[in-house]
Write a protein that holds these residues in place. Structure first.
Motif, PDB file in Angstrom:
ATOM      1  N   LEU A 179     -38.165   4.167   0.585  1.00  0.00           N
ATOM      2  CA  LEU A 179     -38.319   2.928   1.335  1.00  0.00           C
ATOM      3  C   LEU A 179     -37.898   3.177   2.773  1.00  0.00           C
ATOM      4  CD1 LEU A 179     -38.863  -0.183   1.019  1.00  0.00           C
ATOM      5  CD2 LEU A 179     -36.411  -0.442   0.680  1.00  0.00           C
ATOM      6  N   VAL A 180     -38.709   2.731   3.720  1.00  0.00           N
ATOM      7  CA  VAL A 180     -38.359   2.835   5.130  1.00  0.00           C
ATOM      8  C   VAL A 180     -37.847   1.477   5.594  1.00  0.00           C
ATOM      9  CG1 VAL A 180     -39.295   3.091   7.456  1.00  0.00           C
ATOM     10  CG2 VAL A 180     -39.912   4.728   5.689  1.00  0.00           C
ATOM     11  N   PHE A 181     -36.746   1.481   6.341  1.00  0.00           N
ATOM     12  CA  PHE A 181     -36.209   0.223   6.843  1.00  0.00           C
ATOM     13  C   PHE A 181     -35.638   0.411   8.238  1.00  0.00           C
ATOM     14  CE2 PHE A 181     -32.521   2.243   4.935  1.00  0.00           C
ATOM     15  CZ  PHE A 181     -31.457   1.903   5.769  1.00  0.00           C
ATOM     16  N   SER A 182     -35.425  -0.714   8.893  1.00  0.00           N
ATOM     17  CA  SER A 182     -34.973  -0.704  10.277  1.00  0.00           C
ATOM     18  C   SER A 182     -33.609  -1.373  10.417  1.00  0.00           C
ATOM     19  CB  SER A 182     -35.995  -1.443  11.155  1.00  0.00           C
ATOM     20  OG  SER A 182     -35.494  -1.666  12.455  1.00  0.00           O
ATOM     21  N   GLU A 183     -32.828  -0.849  11.345  1.00  0.00           N
ATOM     22  CA  GLU A 183     -31.628  -1.521  11.826  1.00  0.00           C
ATOM     23  C   GLU A 183     -31.987  -1.977  13.239  1.00  0.00           C
ATOM     24  OE1 GLU A 183     -27.051  -0.401  13.099  1.00  0.00           O
ATOM     25  OE2 GLU A 183     -28.072   0.886  11.649  1.00  0.00           O
ATOM     26  N   PRO A 184     -32.563  -3.175  13.368  1.00  0.00           N
ATOM     27  CA  PRO A 184     -33.210  -3.566  14.626  1.00  0.00           C
ATOM     28  C   PRO A 184     -32.273  -3.668  15.816  1.00  0.00           C
ATOM     29  CG  PRO A 184     -33.030  -5.440  13.147  1.00  0.00           C
ATOM     30  CD  PRO A 184     -32.642  -4.232  12.344  1.00  0.00           C
ATOM     31  N   GLN A 185     -30.990  -3.877  15.569  1.00  0.00           N
ATOM     32  CA  GLN A 185     -30.060  -4.056  16.676  1.00  0.00           C
ATOM     33  C   GLN A 185     -29.960  -2.811  17.553  1.00  0.00           C
ATOM     34  OE1 GLN A 185     -29.457  -4.820  13.480  1.00  0.00           O
ATOM     35  NE2 GLN A 185     -29.749  -7.011  13.763  1.00  0.00           N
ATOM     36  N   ILE A 186     -30.167  -1.634  16.975  1.00  0.00           N
ATOM     37  CA  ILE A 186     -30.104  -0.395  17.758  1.00  0.00           C
ATOM     38  C   ILE A 186     -31.436   0.353  17.722  1.00  0.00           C
ATOM     39  CG2 ILE A 186     -27.609  -0.148  17.501  1.00  0.00           C
ATOM     40  CD1 ILE A 186     -28.137   1.940  15.321  1.00  0.00           C
ATOM     41  N   ALA A 188     -33.066   1.524  15.242  1.00  0.00           N
ATOM     42  CA  ALA A 188     -32.946   2.688  14.362  1.00  0.00           C
ATOM     43  C   ALA A 188     -33.836   2.517  13.134  1.00  0.00           C
ATOM     44  CB  ALA A 188     -31.495   2.874  13.935  1.00  0.00           C
ATOM     45  N   TRP A 189     -34.420   3.634  12.697  1.00  0.00           N
ATOM     46  CA  TRP A 189     -35.272   3.648  11.513  1.00  0.00           C
ATOM     47  C   TRP A 189     -34.736   4.677  10.526  1.00  0.00           C
ATOM     48  CZ3 TRP A 189     -39.461   0.511  10.453  1.00  0.00           C
ATOM     49  CH2 TRP A 189     -39.887  -0.317  11.505  1.00  0.00           C
ATOM     50  N   TYR A 190     -34.673   4.268   9.254  1.00  0.00           N
ATOM     51  CA  TYR A 190     -34.119   5.121   8.208  1.00  0.00           C
ATOM     52  C   TYR A 190     -35.077   5.178   7.010  1.00  0.00           C
ATOM     53  CZ  TYR A 190     -29.796   3.825  10.694  1.00  0.00           C
ATOM     54  OH  TYR A 190     -28.839   3.582  11.644  1.00  0.00           O
ATOM     55  N   GLN A 191     -34.861   6.214   6.196  1.00  0.00           N
ATOM     56  CA  GLN A 191     -35.543   6.304   4.912  1.00  0.00           C
ATOM     57  C   GLN A 191     -34.496   6.197   3.815  1.00  0.00           C
ATOM     58  OE1 GLN A 191     -37.165  10.116   3.269  1.00  0.00           O
ATOM     59  NE2 GLN A 191     -39.125   9.055   3.365  1.00  0.00           N
ATOM     60  N   LEU A 192     -34.770   5.373   2.817  1.00  0.00           N
ATOM     61  CA  LEU A 192     -33.878   5.210   1.672  1.00  0.00           C
ATOM     62  C   LEU A 192     -34.570   5.763   0.438  1.00  0.00           C
ATOM     63  CD1 LEU A 192     -31.319   4.103   0.319  1.00  0.00           C
ATOM     64  CD2 LEU A 192     -32.501   1.900   0.090  1.00  0.00           C
ATOM     65  N   ARG A 211     -24.560  12.344  11.272  1.00  0.00           N
ATOM     66  CA  ARG A 211     -24.720  12.968   9.953  1.00  0.00           C
ATOM     67  C   ARG A 211     -26.193  13.010   9.550  1.00  0.00           C
ATOM     68  NH1 ARG A 211     -20.338   9.943   6.222  1.00  0.00           N
ATOM     69  NH2 ARG A 211     -21.418  11.188   4.627  1.00  0.00           N
ATOM     70  N   ALA A 212     -26.545  14.027   8.765  1.00  0.00           N
ATOM     71  CA  ALA A 212     -27.931  14.196   8.335  1.00  0.00           C
ATOM     72  C   ALA A 212     -28.321  13.192   7.266  1.00  0.00           C
ATOM     73  CB  ALA A 212     -28.147  15.615   7.807  1.00  0.00           C
ATOM     74  N   SER A 213     -27.354  12.675   6.537  1.00  0.00           N
ATOM     75  CA  SER A 213     -27.609  11.667   5.502  1.00  0.00           C
ATOM     76  C   SER A 213     -26.275  11.094   5.039  1.00  0.00           C
ATOM     77  CB  SER A 213     -28.362  12.271   4.310  1.00  0.00           C
ATOM     78  OG  SER A 213     -27.557  13.229   3.642  1.00  0.00           O
ATOM     79  N   MET A 214     -26.346  10.000   4.312  1.00  0.00           N
ATOM     80  CA  MET A 214     -25.148   9.426   3.697  1.00  0.00           C
ATOM     81  C   MET A 214     -25.585   8.478   2.596  1.00  0.00           C
ATOM     82  SD  MET A 214     -23.630   6.572   6.384  1.00  0.00           S
ATOM     83  CE  MET A 214     -23.056   7.847   7.481  1.00  0.00           C
ATOM     84  N   THR A 215     -24.653   8.106   1.750  1.00  0.00           N
ATOM     85  CA  THR A 215     -24.977   7.177   0.680  1.00  0.00           C
ATOM     86  C   THR A 215     -25.183   5.776   1.254  1.00  0.00           C
ATOM     87  OG1 THR A 215     -22.680   6.560   0.233  1.00  0.00           O
ATOM     88  CG2 THR A 215     -23.547   8.509  -0.912  1.00  0.00           C
ATOM     89  N   LEU A 216     -25.888   4.964   0.517  1.00  0.00           N
ATOM     90  CA  LEU A 216     -26.125   3.590   0.954  1.00  0.00           C
ATOM     91  C   LEU A 216     -24.803   2.829   1.057  1.00  0.00           C
ATOM     92  CD1 LEU A 216     -28.275   1.492   1.680  1.00  0.00           C
ATOM     93  CD2 LEU A 216     -28.418   0.894  -0.749  1.00  0.00           C
ATOM     94  N   ALA A 217     -23.854   3.147   0.186  1.00  0.00           N
ATOM     95  CA  ALA A 217     -22.550   2.494   0.234  1.00  0.00           C
ATOM     96  C   ALA A 217     -21.805   2.836   1.525  1.00  0.00           C
ATOM     97  CB  ALA A 217     -21.716   2.890  -0.982  1.00  0.00           C
TER      98      ALA A 217
END
Length: 287
Positions: A179-186, A188-192, A211-217
């Motif tokens: 799933l691709v999602f956005s953090e619109p405030q900055i 930023a685009w991420y893949q989950l 960091r190259a990745s991290m957990t959703l938590a």
């Protein structure tokens, strides 16, 4: 004669097994091809009222809005005040021919995820907020993206036309099983994928502290630190220090018509104010 019949009896099962094997191979190839296609393009099933969204991006009204946007040169460094966009009878006249691509879903982090009120799961962390559709070709060396917001009672309406195609490019990176999602405030685009968050652009890499990745938590803890005290209705928001935490869907809630409106974030956007099309730049702040 008996030998001939026995030979035929042996041949038929072999042919049947061969046909079955070819069928399985073809099925496997078809599945692989289908998976590859799904990996490249977000599934229309992810978009409610998809046919309505398709009709919207192909409608004359939306195309005219894009032409009005493209018909006004963007000022270097931004305009000190909104620029009026001429209301021409045929705004697309004189522009190269173009079409809008099929709309793509844009998912954003939810207020509940930011506040920590929901668990860090894909279903709770992000939600579909709007759709984006970019041009199939650059027009006079410019790209543009149409944003569609959900209409009350179903369907979609034009919310804004923005400069560039970055949102559509990133939204199109969704793959099967992710799933691709956005953090619109900055911006930023991420893949989950499962419960792992990976960055898709430089803003996202900075958003994950390099960091190259991290957990959703762990990602939830980061956005809590960034925005939990800036949510809509917070003291930070009420005192007017910023626009507060607002997703595109929250902006769209204030308009149920088909008229373009202001969309926060950097870049130019086509809006409708006082009955006249305006072109302006706005930058959302978070601190």
């Amino acid at each position: 004669m008996r030998e001939s019949r026995t030979s035929r009896e042996r041949t038929v099962p072999r042919l049947a097994r061969l046909a079955a094997g070819l069928a399985l191979t073809a099925s496997a190839l078809l599945c692989a091809t289908g998976s590859g296609s799904a990996a490249r393009d977000p599934l229309p099933a992810d978009i409610p009222d998809y046919q309505a969204a398709l009709a919207a991006v192909k409608s004359p009204a939306v195309l005219d809005a894009v032409c009005r946007f493209l018909g006004v040169p963007l000022p270097e460094g931004g305009a000190p005040a909104p620029l009026e966009v001429p209301d021409e009878a045929e705004p697309c006249a004189g522009l190269p021919a173009f079409k809008l691509k099929d709309p793509l879903p844009v998912n954003e982090i939810t207020p509940g995820f930011v506040s920590g009120q929901v668990k860090p799961t894909a279903a709770e962390a992000v939600k579909l907020t709007h759709l984006v559709s970019s041009l199939d070709v650059a027009v006079n060396n410019r790209q543009a993206t149409v944003m569609l917001a959900p209409s009350e009672g179903g369907g979609w309406h034009l919310a804004a036309v923005r400069d560039g195609d970055g949102d559509a490019v990133h939204a199109g990176k969704a793959e099967l099983g992710s799933l691709v999602f956005s953090e619109p405030q900055i911006r930023a685009w991420y893949q989950l994928k499962l419960l792992t968050v990976t960055p898709l652009n430089e803003q996202a890499r900075q958003g994950l502290d390099g960091r190259a990745s991290m957990t959703l938590a762990d990602y939830q803890k980061l956005v809590q630190e960034r925005y939990a005290d800036k949510l809509g209705g917070s003291d930070y928001d009420n005192k007017g220090f910023s626009s507060g935490y607002a997703t595109a869907s929250r902006v769209a809630e204030h308009d149920t018509s088909s008229a373009p409106l202001v969309l926060g974030g950097s870049g130019a956007a086509l809006v409708l104010a006082g009955g006249a099309f305006l072109l302006h730049r706005r930058r959302r702040t978070t601190g």
